[in-house]
Design a protein around this motif. Structure first.
Motif, PDB file in Angstrom:
ATOM      1  N   GLN A   1       0.083  10.365   3.128  1.00 50.58           N
ATOM      2  CA  GLN A   1      -0.902   9.580   3.873  1.00 50.58           C
ATOM      3  C   GLN A   1      -2.215  10.327   4.073  1.00 50.58           C
ATOM      4  O   GLN A   1      -3.289   9.730   4.004  1.00 50.58           O
ATOM      5  CB  GLN A   1      -0.329   9.145   5.216  1.00 50.58           C
TER       6      GLN A   1
ATOM      7  N   LEU B   1      -8.642   1.346   1.266  1.00 50.42           N
ATOM      8  CA  LEU B   1      -7.366   1.888   0.808  1.00 50.42           C
ATOM      9  C   LEU B   1      -7.024   1.367  -0.586  1.00 50.42           C
ATOM     10  O   LEU B   1      -6.581   2.121  -1.454  1.00 50.42           O
ATOM     11  CB  LEU B   1      -6.248   1.530   1.788  1.00 50.42           C
TER      12      LEU B   1
ATOM     13  N   GLU C   1      -0.034   0.872   6.920  1.00 53.13           N
ATOM     14  CA  GLU C   1       1.240   0.844   6.209  1.00 53.13           C
ATOM     15  C   GLU C   1       2.367   0.257   7.059  1.00 53.13           C
ATOM     16  O   GLU C   1       3.334  -0.263   6.519  1.00 53.13           O
ATOM     17  CB  GLU C   1       1.623   2.236   5.725  1.00 53.13           C
TER      18      GLU C   1
ATOM     19  N   VAL D   1      -4.217   5.182   8.014  1.00 49.75           N
ATOM     20  CA  VAL D   1      -3.357   4.839   6.875  1.00 49.75           C
ATOM     21  C   VAL D   1      -1.972   4.457   7.397  1.00 49.75           C
ATOM     22  O   VAL D   1      -1.401   3.440   6.984  1.00 49.75           O
ATOM     23  CB  VAL D   1      -3.264   6.012   5.878  1.00 49.75           C
TER      24      VAL D   1
ATOM     25  N   ARG E   1       0.931   4.067  -2.920  1.00 50.02           N
ATOM     26  CA  ARG E   1       0.628   5.465  -2.576  1.00 50.02           C
ATOM     27  C   ARG E   1       1.722   6.388  -3.082  1.00 50.02           C
ATOM     28  O   ARG E   1       1.455   7.426  -3.698  1.00 50.02           O
ATOM     29  CB  ARG E   1       0.475   5.599  -1.053  1.00 50.02           C
TER      30      ARG E   1
ATOM     31  N   LEU F   1      -4.228  10.136   0.851  1.00 48.78           N
ATOM     32  CA  LEU F   1      -4.821   8.811   0.683  1.00 48.78           C
ATOM     33  C   LEU F   1      -5.980   8.634   1.659  1.00 48.78           C
ATOM     34  O   LEU F   1      -7.019   8.065   1.306  1.00 48.78           O
ATOM     35  CB  LEU F   1      -3.781   7.714   0.879  1.00 48.78           C
TER      36      LEU F   1
ATOM     37  N   ILE G   1       0.837  -1.198   0.000  1.00 52.84           N
ATOM     38  CA  ILE G   1       0.000   0.000   0.000  1.00 52.84           C
ATOM     39  C   ILE G   1       0.875   1.252   0.000  1.00 52.84           C
ATOM     40  O   ILE G   1       0.619   2.199  -0.747  1.00 52.84           O
ATOM     41  CB  ILE G   1      -0.987  -0.026   1.191  1.00 52.84           C
TER      42      ILE G   1
ATOM     43  N   SER H   1      -9.885   7.761   0.658  1.00 48.40           N
ATOM     44  CA  SER H   1     -10.492   6.521   1.144  1.00 48.40           C
ATOM     45  C   SER H   1     -11.500   6.733   2.262  1.00 48.40           C
ATOM     46  O   SER H   1     -12.144   5.779   2.705  1.00 48.40           O
ATOM     47  CB  SER H   1      -9.390   5.572   1.628  1.00 48.40           C
TER      48      SER H   1
END
Length: 86
Positions: free
Chosen positions: A28, A60, A46, A42, A21, A31, A17, A35
């Motif tokens: 983050q 995600l 991660e 996030v 990204r 993202l 992920i 999402s």
């Protein structure tokens, strides 16, 4: 063409992920906005949080235009199973 990434542990999923990204040039927080998740969530995913909910991971992946696939393992040994199952 995108490469396929094999992930068998929460850490490997988190790394995949993070790579996706970064390939999209997102941080983050961005993202998280895409999402509907918080930046902290996030970050936890991660870093391989084993308690991540599947719907959160799927959100995600969708925000990154990725999909979850289930396939037979490429190796058949007990060492393929991550320590996180213990």
């Amino acid at each position: 063409m995108r490469m396929t990434t094999l992930a068998r542990t929460p850490q490997q999923i988190g790394n995949a992920i993070r790579r996706a990204r970064k390939q999209l040039g997102l941080n983050q927080a961005e993202l998280g906005q895409r999402s509907g998740l918080r930046q902290a969530t996030v970050s936890l995913i991660e870093t391989g949080n084993p308690a991540a909910r599947i719907d959160t991971v799927l959100a995600l992946l969708a925000a990154l235009d990725l999909e979850f696939q289930v396939a037979p393992r490429t190796k058949q040994s007990s060492s393929d199973i991550g320590d996180w199952l213990d």
